[in-house]
Write a protein that holds these residues in place. Structure first.
Motif, PDB file in Angstrom:
ATOM      1  N   PRO A 167      -6.811   3.377  -4.712  1.00 22.34           N
ATOM      2  CA  PRO A 167      -5.620   3.602  -4.082  1.00 22.34           C
ATOM      3  C   PRO A 167      -5.899   4.211  -2.597  1.00 22.34           C
ATOM      4  N   PHE A 168      -6.911   5.131  -2.468  1.00 22.36           N
ATOM      5  CA  PHE A 168      -7.214   5.709  -1.284  1.00 22.36           C
ATOM      6  C   PHE A 168      -7.418   4.604  -0.086  1.00 22.36           C
ATOM      7  N   GLY A 169      -8.427   3.582  -0.641  1.00 22.20           N
ATOM      8  CA  GLY A 169      -8.972   2.385   0.152  1.00 22.20           C
ATOM      9  C   GLY A 169      -7.647   1.498   0.429  1.00 22.20           C
ATOM     10  N   MET A 170      -6.667   1.535  -0.493  1.00 25.87           N
ATOM     11  CA  MET A 170      -5.356   0.720  -0.031  1.00 25.87           C
ATOM     12  C   MET A 170      -4.506   1.117   0.809  1.00 25.87           C
ATOM     13  N   GLY A 171      -4.599   2.576   0.760  1.00 25.73           N
ATOM     14  CA  GLY A 171      -3.721   3.257   1.715  1.00 25.73           C
ATOM     15  C   GLY A 171      -4.455   3.240   3.156  1.00 25.73           C
ATOM     16  N   LEU A 172      -5.906   3.285   3.134  1.00 30.79           N
ATOM     17  CA  LEU A 172      -6.444   3.518   4.327  1.00 30.79           C
ATOM     18  C   LEU A 172      -6.251   1.891   5.018  1.00 30.79           C
ATOM     19  N   VAL A 173      -6.259   0.709   4.300  1.00 32.17           N
ATOM     20  CA  VAL A 173      -6.163  -0.492   4.937  1.00 32.17           C
ATOM     21  C   VAL A 173      -4.764  -0.705   5.470  1.00 32.17           C
ATOM     22  N   ALA A 186      -2.808   1.859   6.424  1.00 30.77           N
ATOM     23  CA  ALA A 186      -2.789   2.673   7.642  1.00 30.77           C
ATOM     24  C   ALA A 186      -3.516   1.983   8.979  1.00 30.77           C
ATOM     25  N   VAL A 187      -4.643   1.389   8.808  1.00 32.79           N
ATOM     26  CA  VAL A 187      -5.140   0.656  10.008  1.00 32.79           C
ATOM     27  C   VAL A 187      -4.257  -0.364  10.281  1.00 32.79           C
ATOM     28  N   PHE A 188      -3.807  -1.305   9.327  1.00 36.04           N
ATOM     29  CA  PHE A 188      -2.733  -2.147   9.767  1.00 36.04           C
ATOM     30  C   PHE A 188      -1.496  -1.726  10.654  1.00 36.04           C
ATOM     31  N   ALA A 189      -1.062  -0.653   9.856  1.00 35.13           N
ATOM     32  CA  ALA A 189       0.242   0.142  10.711  1.00 35.13           C
ATOM     33  C   ALA A 189      -0.163   0.568  12.118  1.00 35.13           C
ATOM     34  N   TRP A 191       7.546 -10.631   7.331  1.00 35.35           N
ATOM     35  CA  TRP A 191       6.405 -11.385   7.348  1.00 35.35           C
ATOM     36  C   TRP A 191       5.237 -10.437   7.636  1.00 35.35           C
ATOM     37  N   LEU A 192       5.274  -9.452   8.506  1.00 31.25           N
ATOM     38  CA  LEU A 192       4.496  -8.471   8.732  1.00 31.25           C
ATOM     39  C   LEU A 192       3.975  -7.780   7.543  1.00 31.25           C
ATOM     40  N   ALA A 193       4.875  -7.335   6.635  1.00 34.07           N
ATOM     41  CA  ALA A 193       4.673  -6.713   5.643  1.00 34.07           C
ATOM     42  C   ALA A 193       3.991  -7.616   4.566  1.00 34.07           C
ATOM     43  N   ILE A 194       4.325  -8.743   4.310  1.00 33.10           N
ATOM     44  CA  ILE A 194       3.721  -9.684   3.608  1.00 33.10           C
ATOM     45  C   ILE A 194       2.111  -9.930   3.920  1.00 33.10           C
ATOM     46  N   PHE A 195       1.826  -9.975   5.123  1.00 35.95           N
ATOM     47  CA  PHE A 195       0.557 -10.197   5.937  1.00 35.95           C
ATOM     48  C   PHE A 195      -0.230  -9.085   5.372  1.00 35.95           C
ATOM     49  N   ALA A 196       0.397  -7.780   5.623  1.00 36.35           N
ATOM     50  CA  ALA A 196      -0.201  -6.420   5.311  1.00 36.35           C
ATOM     51  C   ALA A 196      -0.641  -6.473   3.839  1.00 36.35           C
ATOM     52  N   LEU A 197       0.286  -6.502   3.066  1.00 36.51           N
ATOM     53  CA  LEU A 197      -0.236  -6.607   1.705  1.00 36.51           C
ATOM     54  C   LEU A 197      -1.060  -7.524   1.136  1.00 36.51           C
TER      55      LEU A 197
END
Length: 131
Positions: free
Chosen positions: A64-70, A72-75, A97-103
């Motif tokens: 979960p921490f790594g997911m949040g970090l990715v 955060a970097v994208f945001a 589309w930005l959210a889909i791309f980030a996920l």
């Protein structure tokens, strides 16, 4: 090339489930539920299996921490692009589309991270089977 294929598969999975166009699972089910219920359930279960595979691998590799970090970097990247005036956030479809791309990046990185870590460190994970 392996990461790109895993990321594209994640992008396809998320975009097939929902996107701002009428060509996605949720919009199709909304239009055809009474008539196509068995097919909708079958396709929904297949999508669910895809999510289980991706989420399980992602949670095991980056957690979960790594997911949040990715995310955060994208945001932060989006923030920089907005600040420089390269993109605007007034279009709901583009935001989706930005959210889909980030996920999809989170899932693609999560599915590929064990392979990247092994190549960088030379150490295999405990649950790796001889290849």
């Amino acid at each position: 090339m392996g990461f790109i294929l895993r990321w594209l598969a994640a992008l396809g999975l998320i975009a097939a489930t929902y996107n701002p166009t009428p060509w996605n699972y949720t919009a199709w089910v909304d239009r055809t539920w009474p008539d196509q219920m068995p097919l909708a359930v079958l396709l929904g279960l297949l999508l669910f299996v895809g999510y289980v595979i991706y989420l399980r691998a992602t949670l095991r590799s980056i957690g979960p921490f790594g997911m949040g970090l990715v995310i955060a970097v994208f945001a932060a990247l989006i923030w920089v692009l907005v600040d420089f005036g390269l993109i605007r956030l007034d279009n709901p479809g583009a935001n989706t589309w930005l959210a889909i791309f980030a996920l999809s990046l989170v899932l693609g990185i999560g599915l590929s991270w064990s392979l990247v870590r092994r190549k960088l460190s030379g150490q295999a994970d405990v649950d790796d089977v001889d290849e």
